[in-house]
Scaffold this active site. Sequence first.
Site, PDB file in Angstrom:
ATOM      1  N   GLY A 115      87.714-102.394 -46.735  1.00 57.10           N
ATOM      2  CA  GLY A 115      86.460-103.135 -46.855  1.00 57.10           C
ATOM      3  C   GLY A 115      86.617-104.409 -47.651  1.00 57.10           C
TER       4      GLY A 115
ATOM      5  N   TYR B  33      86.368 -83.438 -41.938  1.00 54.52           N
ATOM      6  CA  TYR B  33      86.523 -84.893 -41.915  1.00 54.52           C
ATOM      7  C   TYR B  33      86.615 -85.424 -40.489  1.00 54.52           C
ATOM      8  CZ  TYR B  33      88.670 -89.485 -42.655  1.00 54.52           C
ATOM      9  OH  TYR B  33      88.965 -90.822 -42.636  1.00 54.52           O
TER      10      TYR B  33
ATOM     11  N   GLY C 112      81.148-100.207 -48.444  1.00 51.11           N
ATOM     12  CA  GLY C 112      82.433 -99.807 -49.005  1.00 51.11           C
ATOM     13  C   GLY C 112      83.376-100.990 -49.109  1.00 51.11           C
ATOM     14  N   GLY C 113      82.876-102.093 -49.670  1.00 47.68           N
ATOM     15  CA  GLY C 113      83.658-103.329 -49.690  1.00 47.68           C
ATOM     16  C   GLY C 113      84.325-103.663 -51.006  1.00 47.68           C
ATOM     17  N   THR C 114      84.431-102.685 -51.906  1.00 47.92           N
ATOM     18  CA  THR C 114      84.987-102.999 -53.224  1.00 47.92           C
ATOM     19  C   THR C 114      86.496-102.807 -53.313  1.00 47.92           C
ATOM     20  OG1 THR C 114      84.549-100.748 -54.016  1.00 47.92           O
ATOM     21  CG2 THR C 114      82.825-102.408 -54.395  1.00 47.92           C
TER      22      THR C 114
END
Length: 251
Positions: free
Chosen positions: A19, A150, A13-15
Amino acid sequence: MQKFKNKIVFITGGTNGMGFATAQEFINNGARAIITGRSEKTVNKALEDLGEKAIGIVSNAGQLSDVLDLQNQIKKHTDKIDVLFVNAGYGKFNSIENVTFEEFDEVFNMLVKGTFFTVQQILPLLSEGSSIILNTTFLTEVGHANMSIYTAAKAAVQSFIKTFAAECTSKNIRVNGISPGYIKTNIFNNTGMSSEQIESTIDAVTPTLPFKRFGEPSEIAKTVLFLASDDASYIHGIEITVDGGLSKTKS
């Protein structure tokens, strides 16, 4: 001083958001960063912004086939990882009466299965003395309506911190977690809320925060770097809350 020179960091999740900021911070400190994102478009955009020290993999943490292919994808670029930041995820919020089986599975597949099997896949690539950091949430400390699925999923991730730490000690791999509060990210975009609902939620929440502001993704990134660094060499099996004091103070 580049504390992570010649190190290789893998961030799911680095976009965008936390992240992306963490990948940027590691690169600024000498590391190479491998990031994942759910679409080729977002991965390519992030790589443009991060520069030549970044590598991108299209992978969805909620799709087990993608997660089980991570080791093969990473081996195209490197045979070792020094830092793993399991960050991918988002929230789905609904009342007890209205949660569907599909919503339940989506959240648990992404946050619980995704986290567990990401670590399982990357563990053989982690070098001795490396670090694993899991992303949790401060919301497990309080009760909020419409967040049962969640927070239950994130509570499972919290339990992984201690059990993974116990198992990884013999491998000389440290495992810790970071528990963010309200941070300026696109987390609300996947909830099904309209832009107006998101804006009104942010406007309502902000005055309740101790510092009257959302945290910056860079503030999470700097904490991740600390946990991954030699400065935290004797910190193992714990979770650092970065929420501006929200879960611990009353205004």
